[in-house]
Design a protein around this motif. Sequence first.
Motif, PDB file in Angstrom:
ATOM      1  N   ALA A 107       0.821  -1.218   0.000  1.00  0.00           N
ATOM      2  CA  ALA A 107       0.000   0.000   0.000  1.00  0.00           C
ATOM      3  C   ALA A 107       0.854   1.267   0.000  1.00  0.00           C
ATOM      4  CB  ALA A 107      -0.931  -0.002   1.203  1.00  0.00           C
ATOM      5  N   GLY A 108       1.958   1.253   0.738  1.00  0.00           N
ATOM      6  CA  GLY A 108       2.838   2.428   0.801  1.00  0.00           C
ATOM      7  C   GLY A 108       3.437   2.758  -0.553  1.00  0.00           C
ATOM      8  N   ILE A 109       3.950   1.708  -1.234  1.00  0.00           N
ATOM      9  CA  ILE A 109       4.561   1.897  -2.553  1.00  0.00           C
ATOM     10  C   ILE A 109       3.524   2.414  -3.546  1.00  0.00           C
ATOM     11  CG2 ILE A 109       5.548   0.659  -4.525  1.00  0.00           C
ATOM     12  CD1 ILE A 109       7.051  -1.111  -2.561  1.00  0.00           C
ATOM     13  N   VAL A 110       2.331   1.799  -3.527  1.00  0.00           N
ATOM     14  CA  VAL A 110       1.280   2.200  -4.466  1.00  0.00           C
ATOM     15  C   VAL A 110       0.849   3.648  -4.207  1.00  0.00           C
ATOM     16  CG1 VAL A 110      -1.094   1.742  -5.218  1.00  0.00           C
ATOM     17  CG2 VAL A 110       0.502  -0.155  -4.900  1.00  0.00           C
ATOM     18  N   ALA A 111       0.807   4.031  -2.917  1.00  0.00           N
ATOM     19  CA  ALA A 111       0.444   5.412  -2.585  1.00  0.00           C
ATOM     20  C   ALA A 111       1.496   6.387  -3.116  1.00  0.00           C
ATOM     21  CB  ALA A 111       0.279   5.570  -1.075  1.00  0.00           C
ATOM     22  N   ASN A 112       2.787   6.027  -2.966  1.00  0.00           N
ATOM     23  CA  ASN A 112       3.853   6.862  -3.543  1.00  0.00           C
ATOM     24  C   ASN A 112       3.684   6.976  -5.052  1.00  0.00           C
ATOM     25  OD1 ASN A 112       4.992   7.138  -1.055  1.00  0.00           O
ATOM     26  ND2 ASN A 112       6.674   5.696  -1.402  1.00  0.00           N
ATOM     27  N   GLY A 113       3.368   5.821  -5.669  1.00  0.00           N
ATOM     28  CA  GLY A 113       3.177   5.792  -7.125  1.00  0.00           C
ATOM     29  C   GLY A 113       2.024   6.683  -7.551  1.00  0.00           C
ATOM     30  N   GLU A 114       0.985   6.696  -6.754  1.00  0.00           N
ATOM     31  CA  GLU A 114      -0.181   7.521  -7.085  1.00  0.00           C
ATOM     32  C   GLU A 114       0.183   9.012  -7.058  1.00  0.00           C
ATOM     33  OE1 GLU A 114      -3.683   6.776  -4.771  1.00  0.00           O
ATOM     34  OE2 GLU A 114      -4.906   8.069  -6.046  1.00  0.00           O
ATOM     35  N   VAL A 115       0.981   9.391  -6.059  1.00  0.00           N
ATOM     36  CA  VAL A 115       1.416  10.795  -5.976  1.00  0.00           C
ATOM     37  C   VAL A 115       2.233  11.165  -7.219  1.00  0.00           C
ATOM     38  CG1 VAL A 115       2.836  12.446  -4.694  1.00  0.00           C
ATOM     39  CG2 VAL A 115       1.386  10.829  -3.454  1.00  0.00           C
ATOM     40  N   ILE A 116       3.147  10.272  -7.590  1.00  0.00           N
ATOM     41  CA  ILE A 116       3.980  10.524  -8.775  1.00  0.00           C
ATOM     42  C   ILE A 116       3.092  10.628 -10.016  1.00  0.00           C
ATOM     43  CG2 ILE A 116       5.790   9.554 -10.262  1.00  0.00           C
ATOM     44  CD1 ILE A 116       6.785   8.113  -7.621  1.00  0.00           C
ATOM     45  N   TYR A 117       2.105   9.721 -10.102  1.00  0.00           N
ATOM     46  CA  TYR A 117       1.188   9.732 -11.244  1.00  0.00           C
ATOM     47  C   TYR A 117       0.399  11.036 -11.291  1.00  0.00           C
ATOM     48  CZ  TYR A 117      -2.331   8.428 -14.625  1.00  0.00           C
ATOM     49  OH  TYR A 117      -3.124   8.423 -15.740  1.00  0.00           O
ATOM     50  N   THR A 118      -0.142  11.426 -10.151  1.00  0.00           N
ATOM     51  CA  THR A 118      -0.976  12.635 -10.103  1.00  0.00           C
ATOM     52  C   THR A 118      -0.166  13.875 -10.471  1.00  0.00           C
ATOM     53  OG1 THR A 118      -2.107  11.560  -8.275  1.00  0.00           O
ATOM     54  CG2 THR A 118      -2.674  13.840  -8.687  1.00  0.00           C
ATOM     55  N   THR A 119       1.096  13.880 -10.052  1.00  0.00           N
ATOM     56  CA  THR A 119       1.932  15.043 -10.330  1.00  0.00           C
ATOM     57  C   THR A 119       2.367  15.110 -11.789  1.00  0.00           C
ATOM     58  OG1 THR A 119       2.824  14.614  -8.136  1.00  0.00           O
ATOM     59  CG2 THR A 119       3.900  16.342  -9.423  1.00  0.00           C
ATOM     60  N   ASN A 120       2.705  13.941 -12.378  1.00  0.00           N
ATOM     61  CA  ASN A 120       3.368  13.978 -13.681  1.00  0.00           C
ATOM     62  C   ASN A 120       2.559  13.438 -14.856  1.00  0.00           C
ATOM     63  OD1 ASN A 120       6.197  14.751 -12.714  1.00  0.00           O
ATOM     64  ND2 ASN A 120       5.761  12.936 -11.484  1.00  0.00           N
ATOM     65  N   VAL A 122      -1.130  12.718 -15.055  1.00  0.00           N
ATOM     66  CA  VAL A 122      -2.576  12.951 -15.197  1.00  0.00           C
ATOM     67  C   VAL A 122      -2.920  13.737 -16.464  1.00  0.00           C
ATOM     68  CG1 VAL A 122      -4.461  14.307 -14.218  1.00  0.00           C
ATOM     69  CG2 VAL A 122      -3.210  12.727 -12.789  1.00  0.00           C
ATOM     70  N   ALA A 123      -2.111  14.738 -16.762  1.00  0.00           N
ATOM     71  CA  ALA A 123      -2.417  15.639 -17.878  1.00  0.00           C
ATOM     72  C   ALA A 123      -2.624  14.877 -19.180  1.00  0.00           C
ATOM     73  CB  ALA A 123      -1.303  16.662 -18.037  1.00  0.00           C
ATOM     74  N   CYS A 124      -1.900  13.792 -19.385  1.00  0.00           N
ATOM     75  CA  CYS A 124      -1.997  13.077 -20.659  1.00  0.00           C
ATOM     76  C   CYS A 124      -2.721  11.729 -20.533  1.00  0.00           C
ATOM     77  CB  CYS A 124      -0.617  12.828 -21.242  1.00  0.00           C
ATOM     78  SG  CYS A 124       0.228  14.339 -21.715  1.00  0.00           S
ATOM     79  N   HIS A 125      -2.706  11.141 -19.337  1.00  0.00           N
ATOM     80  CA  HIS A 125      -3.308   9.813 -19.202  1.00  0.00           C
ATOM     81  C   HIS A 125      -4.614   9.823 -18.409  1.00  0.00           C
ATOM     82  CE1 HIS A 125      -0.092   7.601 -21.191  1.00  0.00           C
ATOM     83  NE2 HIS A 125       0.767   8.380 -20.562  1.00  0.00           N
ATOM     84  N   GLY A 126      -4.985  10.985 -17.868  1.00  0.00           N
ATOM     85  CA  GLY A 126      -6.276  11.121 -17.190  1.00  0.00           C
ATOM     86  C   GLY A 126      -6.273  10.643 -15.754  1.00  0.00           C
ATOM     87  N   ALA A 127      -7.192  11.204 -14.962  1.00  0.00           N
ATOM     88  CA  ALA A 127      -7.249  10.877 -13.535  1.00  0.00           C
ATOM     89  C   ALA A 127      -7.557   9.398 -13.317  1.00  0.00           C
ATOM     90  CB  ALA A 127      -8.291  11.744 -12.847  1.00  0.00           C
ATOM     91  N   ASP A 128      -8.377   8.795 -14.210  1.00  0.00           N
ATOM     92  CA  ASP A 128      -8.721   7.383 -14.037  1.00  0.00           C
ATOM     93  C   ASP A 128      -7.895   6.478 -14.958  1.00  0.00           C
ATOM     94  OD1 ASP A 128      -9.739   8.043 -16.466  1.00  0.00           O
ATOM     95  OD2 ASP A 128     -11.754   7.256 -16.125  1.00  0.00           O
ATOM     96  N   LEU A 129      -6.821   7.003 -15.507  1.00  0.00           N
ATOM     97  CA  LEU A 129      -5.881   6.284 -16.378  1.00  0.00           C
ATOM     98  C   LEU A 129      -6.450   5.936 -17.755  1.00  0.00           C
ATOM     99  CD1 LEU A 129      -4.963   5.628 -13.308  1.00  0.00           C
ATOM    100  CD2 LEU A 129      -3.579   3.843 -14.334  1.00  0.00           C
ATOM    101  N   SER A 130      -7.652   6.462 -18.070  1.00  0.00           N
ATOM    102  CA  SER A 130      -8.282   6.067 -19.327  1.00  0.00           C
ATOM    103  C   SER A 130      -7.903   6.987 -20.486  1.00  0.00           C
ATOM    104  CB  SER A 130      -9.804   6.103 -19.159  1.00  0.00           C
ATOM    105  OG  SER A 130     -10.226   7.451 -18.991  1.00  0.00           O
ATOM    106  N   ALA A 131      -7.116   8.011 -20.198  1.00  0.00           N
ATOM    107  CA  ALA A 131      -6.692   8.982 -21.213  1.00  0.00           C
ATOM    108  C   ALA A 131      -7.874   9.751 -21.796  1.00  0.00           C
ATOM    109  CB  ALA A 131      -5.873   8.315 -22.322  1.00  0.00           C
TER     110      ALA A 131
END
Length: 212
Positions: A107-120, A122-131
């Motif tokens: 859970a800790g690793i995935v939470a870190n990954g989510e922060v990285i995803y949200t920061t970098n 989201v703009a191109c792949h979307g909040a739900d990863l569906s682009a």
Amino acid sequence: MSDTSSEPKRGDFAKHKGEVILREHEYDGIQEYDQKLPNWWLFTFYGAIAWFAIYWFLYYQTHSFRSDREIIVAEMSAIHEKKAKELEATLASLNDQTLINQWSTDAGIVANGEVIYTTNCVACHGADLSAVMVAGEVKIPLPGRSLIDGVWEYGNKPMDIFKIINAGSPVDAKGLNGAKMQAWNVMLTPKQVAEVTAYIIAKNPKEFAAQP
Ligand code: HEC
């Protein structure tokens, strides 16, 4: 000039403060004073010439000191070396199995990954990863590929996903509508790339079922 008693010659500059000597030439009615440059100016100028010679000799001939360029090149290669070592260390402990069974279930690793995803990302792949960005009734396609459609353009193994994020689209790739993805290794450490990969894997539980 009507003063003919002693026609001024070049170098016959004014010797005293307030004395006016004009140069012989005249262009469109414009004449030029012939003044000696002040000593402070002259010696600054000679000093700059002397400094150039000393600098050139010490920096570019004897290499007693390093030039700014040499300092930057050395620092950059130290950084590249450090990053290559980090990547090597991460790759040594990382494979498809560990990414699915350990990283994506932590859970800790995935939470870190989510922060990285949200920061970098989201703009191109979307909040739900569906682009796709949903704004009310309107669905706006984003520049990236969907990361939850089960289609992996560059390989469906977790390590393939790690690699495309780390190194970006392959050089000869056509991209998506001509758009390629940048290499994230310039902004993220190998560990962070692994964390965001774990997040993507966790978001595709059917495809990447963790084995207990
Ligand atoms: C500026 C837009 C943009 C950003 C930001 C971006 N991507 Fe991408 N991404 C793309 C595009 C475009 C592609 C398709 C590239 C291609 O086909 O060569 C892509 C492809 C991918 C793929 C491969 C998908 C497949 O089907 O194989 C993954 C995985 C991916 N991105 C993850 C990420 C992650 C993780 C981040 C954030 C760290 C991120 N992207 C940030 C534009 C972006």
